[in-house]
Write a protein that holds these residues in place. Structure first.
Motif, mmCIF file in Angstrom:
data_model
loop_
_atom_site.group_PDB
_atom_site.id
_atom_site.type_symbol
_atom_site.label_atom_id
_atom_site.label_comp_id
_atom_site.label_asym_id
_atom_site.label_seq_id
_atom_site.Cartn_x
_atom_site.Cartn_y
_atom_site.Cartn_z
ATOM 1 N N UNK A 181 0.342 -15.822 -11.034
ATOM 2 C CA UNK A 181 0.914 -14.905 -10.048
ATOM 3 C C UNK A 181 1.224 -15.638 -8.749
ATOM 4 N N UNK A 202 0.790 -1.236 0.000
ATOM 5 C CA UNK A 202 0.000 0.000 0.000
ATOM 6 C C UNK A 202 0.824 1.289 0.000
ATOM 7 N N UNK A 249 -6.420 5.191 -7.354
ATOM 8 C CA UNK A 249 -6.005 4.046 -6.546
ATOM 9 C C UNK A 249 -7.168 3.416 -5.805
ATOM 10 N N UNK A 274 -8.378 -9.253 -2.851
ATOM 11 C CA UNK A 274 -7.977 -9.257 -1.448
ATOM 12 C C UNK A 274 -8.229 -10.636 -0.846
ATOM 13 N N UNK A 327 -0.062 -1.154 -8.654
ATOM 14 C CA UNK A 327 -1.026 -0.417 -9.450
ATOM 15 C C UNK A 327 -0.272 0.665 -10.204
ATOM 16 N N UNK A 386 2.566 -7.278 -6.603
ATOM 17 C CA UNK A 386 1.513 -6.722 -7.451
ATOM 18 C C UNK A 386 1.451 -5.234 -7.194
ATOM 19 N N UNK A 404 -2.432 -8.245 -14.266
ATOM 20 C CA UNK A 404 -3.536 -8.953 -13.636
ATOM 21 C C UNK A 404 -4.801 -8.261 -14.114
ATOM 22 N N UNK A 432 0.279 -3.045 -4.335
ATOM 23 C CA UNK A 432 -1.034 -3.618 -4.027
ATOM 24 C C UNK A 432 -0.907 -4.800 -3.070
ATOM 25 N N UNK A 455 1.595 2.264 -6.890
ATOM 26 C CA UNK A 455 1.230 1.935 -5.511
ATOM 27 C C UNK A 455 1.286 0.423 -5.369
#
Lengths: 77, 737
Positions: free
Chosen positions: B386, A12, B279, B289, A56, A54, B501, A44, A42
């Motif tokens: 991934x 984050x 974001x 998540x 962004x 991962x 992704x 993730x 950013x």
């Protein structure tokens, strides 16, 4: 305002790419996906085994290995 | 009727395939780009008596010589000169998608931008002024929502206008900063002066590719004009040295920066408005998540694979049974109406059993592909790559190897042939070679019937569990062998993993059906041609040479002796004609006759060419628990794995005597002497690991670039499979199974 390598970034955490040191195919692939100086990124999250990472960028999600993140220098707050 | 060709291009996940399906419907043709195994889809759109030919270029992010897909796309544009490139751009992801658009324009091909997924962009609070974007880019821009077919009429109107008036277009020349611009100008002049590659490419584009050190163009240039090429390379080197000294950057990096800079400058002129924070967590991120969570992710992944099995086996059970009984009925019909002889034998044992054995599994394969297409199209497959990359790297492979493994049957039901071809996206020769050599261990759609048969015969009560176990074993085997190969015959460093992704999307029904149908049809076509031919060859191997007359006479004498011993009962059977119930004595007599017939058939098969091969191998194969029938089937399996099933079918139906009996092969095997669960297990292990089918072997030779590797895979895999099967069988026997 500090410069760190992408591998060191926390989940984050946001920043702006300053340099991409990779050359050849790795560099090309990284740049093709929008990881160029000036791009805001950013983190993730990380895969279950903490690698790849991962992130962004430009509104989409990209993954790359820590070994590749080592070539990308990011300016963070 | 005039016909114009348009190329459909765009990033992966931009909705390109959806748009292609929406435009062409079922009028598609799948082939290959010349010389490479990159898939080429063509379709036709008919409108107002005009016919537009659409070619779906491979989805790429860029136009470098980085991957075979990108080179194939470039070559197509240069060689086929389509009227225009319809570039599908994801509106929700404009900045990165335009990077490819820019490269088309730099190449000098006419471009039409289809601004797709405008609905998703709107949901994300992104507003785009299409008119302004078109003006600033200097190309037509049409807003579309491919999923709902919106905007396709407008898009084709623009395309037709281009065909009609040959709308003028201007190649795009971007400034890459003073150092590069000056060098490019100088190089462009030299290239134009000497006509270097200018019959195919723009002079400036050739100069640009030299600056980017594009291997393909450099190779072409060096061949066409070595002196000029050397001179150009020297110029590039000078610029590169200068940039390294002043900015610590490579020319290609500077070029990429300026392309993105150009895009940003356009978007900032009021083309794009963003209402929300970029974001912000969208639904897709919230799903991630959970689905890629450190603890839940891997568990969910296993559950998804398990669910796919349950889905496939539960729903395909009924149609599989239908097809099984249909072919059984067909065989029975042929036996009842065609007089006994060579032709009936060919038809029943060669053709019907052969085709039936293969087609009977079509429903299973269809359901499996439906599930896999869903995973691919929904975006979950990328998450699997991934999550698994770290694991794959341990074995000297690449996260992208996952795709090749899955296509080959990593979630059972694929095919090693497209799997081996899928490794083309892997750039590193070492990881690619290791993947090519190990994907044939996966449970392809052709091995599935073999496993399904054995599982149904011996482990019927735990079907899904055993099949799941088979998958895990094949993965473990493939990965360990990959590691072994990477540390012995193909050692070397790891290569980069940069992957998108894509947002989760509900796949379109049409897309799923087309995808599933393509793959199933591929299987059926193979079954209908190769397999039928092989089935007949094998039938011939198993029928010739026939038993010598003296031996046949011996059997006939035995039969006569049995009949003569009870003349009254024999008469009763003849009179009953199979209609009325027989007495116990009659049944006993029939049984005796059947035994003689079976023995004769078995001796006949043993006497045949195939029988001799099988018998010769028996002395060795008995360590793994295989008799000569299984040996024949396995030899046949080298042609294509599903042949194992049809050969076993032929072998056992030749030994069968009752024309009314159309019971499945599984029942026959379960009842056959010499078969027990351990034999089945040993055969499963052997089938999983032994030599790939000859189609795969040919592919390996082509993809690995040498017959040496093809031969290696045949010899190595068979030796490995035999060792494992012997271990399983001997160990199991010792433990009393």
């Amino acid at each position: 305002m500090t410069l760190i390598m992408m591998r060191q970034m926390q989940d984050n955490q946001a920043g702006i790419i300053r340099t991409v040191k990779a050359s050849g195919e790795m560099g090309r692939r990284i740049r093709d996906m929008g990881l160029v100086p000036g791009a805001e990124i950013k983190i993730r999250g990380r895969a279950p085994l903490y690698d790849p990472v991962a992130l962004r960028v430009m509104g989409f999600t990209l993954t790359l290995r820590n070994d590749e993140a080592d070539f990308i220098e990011v300016e963070v707050q | 009727m005039s016909e114009a060709t348009f190329a459909l291009a765009g990033n992966p996940n931009s909705g390109k395939t959806t748009l292609f399906n929406a435009l062409t419907g079922a009028r598609q043709h799948v082939g290959n780009y010349p010389g490479v195994t990159v898939e080429k889809k063509e379709g036709v759109y008919v409108h107002d008596g005009r016919q537009l030919k659409l070619v779906d270029l491979p989805g790429t992010y860029s136009l470098t010589a980085y991957s075979l897909e990108e080179v194939a796309a470039r070559e197509f544009l240069v060689n086929e000169k389509p009227a225009a490139v319809i570039d599908i751009v994801d509106a929700a992801n404009l900045e990165r998608n335009l990077y490819l658009t820019l490269q088309f324009m730099e190449m000098g091909v006419p471009v039409i931008v289809a601004l797709n997924m405008m609905d998703v962009a709107a949901q994300r609070g992104i507003t785009i002024d299409t008119m302004k974007l078109g003006q600033l880019l200097g190309v037509p821009v049409v807003a579309t929502v491919a999923r709902r077919g919106e905007g396709k009429t407008e898009l084709l109107q623009v395309a037709e206008r281009i065909v009609g008036d040959g709308v003028r277009h201007h190649p795009l020349d971007i400034s890459y900063g003073e150092d590069i611009d000056l060098a490019l100008m100088e190089m462009e002049q030299a290239i134009r002066g000497a006509g270097l590659l200018t019959d195919r490419y723009r002079a400036r584009w050739v100069a640009l590719k030299y600056m980017e050190t594009d291997e393909q163009i450099l190779a072409l240039g060096r061949k066409a004009n070595p002196e000029l090429s050397a001179q150009l390379e020297a110029t590039v080197q000078k610029v590169a040295d200068h940039l390294r000294a002043t900015l610590d950057l490579y020319p290609e990096a500077v070029i990429a920066d300026h392309r993105y800079g150009y895009i940003r400058s356009i978007l900032q002129q009021g083309v794009m408005g963003v209402r929300h924070d970029r974001d912000r967590l969208y639904l897709s991120d919230r799903i991630d998540k959970v689905l890629t969570n450190r603890f839940a992710g891997p568990l969910i992944m296993l559950a998804v694979i398990w669910g796919l099995y349950q889905f496939t086996f539960t729903y395909s059970e009924v149609p599989v049974a239908w097809l099984g009984s249909f072919f059984g009925w067909l065989g029975g019909l042929a036996e009842a109406f065609i007089p006994e002889g060579l032709f009936r034998s060919l038809l029943v044992s060669g053709v019907i059993d052969g085709i039936g054995g293969v087609l009977g599994f079509v429903p299973l394969i269809m359901f499996m592909f439906l599930g896999i297409s869903f995973l691919e199209d929904s975006g979950y497959m990328a998450r699997m790559a991934y999550m698994l990359d770290r694991v794959f790297r341990v074995f000297g492979l690449h996260g992208s190897s996952v795709m090749a493994f899955i296509v080959s049957g990593g979630i059972a039901g694929g095919c090693a042939v497209p799997g081996i071809m899928a490794t083309r996206t892997l750039k590193s020769p070492r990881e690619r070679l290791a993947t090519i050599l190990t994907v044939p261990f996966m449970n392809c759609g052709a091995k599935l019937p073999v496993f399904a048969l054995l599982v149904a015969a011996f482990f019927a009560s735990h079907e899904a569990m055993v099949m799941f176990g088979i998958t895990l074993v094949s993965w473990a085997g493939a990965l360990l062998v990959a590691k072994l190969l990477r540390s012995t015959v193909i050692p070397g460093e790891a290569t980069p993993f940069v992957m998108e992704l894509p947002p989760y999307r509900l796949p379109t029904f049409k897309g799923l059906l087309i995808h599933t149908w393509e793959r199933t049809w591929h299987y059926i076509r193979k079954a209908g041609t190769v397999i039928l031919g092989i089935s007949i060859v094998l039938w011939a191997l198993m029928s010739f040479p026939g038993l010598p007359e003296s031996v046949r006479q011996q059997f006939e004498n035995q039969r006569q002796a049995v009949l003569a011993a009870a003349p009254a009962t024999a008469k009763a059977i003849e009179n009953a004609g199979g209609e009325t119930a027989l007495e116990a004595s009659a049944l006993d007599l029939q049984g005796k006759l059947a035994l003689i017939d079976a023995r004769e058939a078995e001796m006949g098969l043993r006497y045949s060419v195939a029988g001799r091969i099988g018998t010769a191998l028996e002395s060795l194969s008995r360590f793994a628990g295989f008799d000569w029938r299984t040996n024949i089937a396995l030899v046949g399996g080298f042609a294509a794995k599903e042949v194992v099933v049809s050969t076993l079918g032929t072998a056992y139906s030749l030994g069968d005597v009752d024309p009314e009996e159309t019971g499945s092969l599984a029942n026959k095997l379960a009842a056959a002497p010499g078969w027990r669960p351990l034999t089945a297990l040993s055969l499963i292990v052997f089938t999983m690991f032994y030599a790939p089918c000859f189609v795969s072997v040919v592919c390996i030779a082509r993809e690995a670039g040498s017959w040496k590797w093809a031969a290696f895979s045949v010899v190595f895999n068979t030796a490995l499979a035999f060792t494992l099967a012997v271990v399983v069988y001997q160990l199991g026997s010792l433990l009393g199974f």
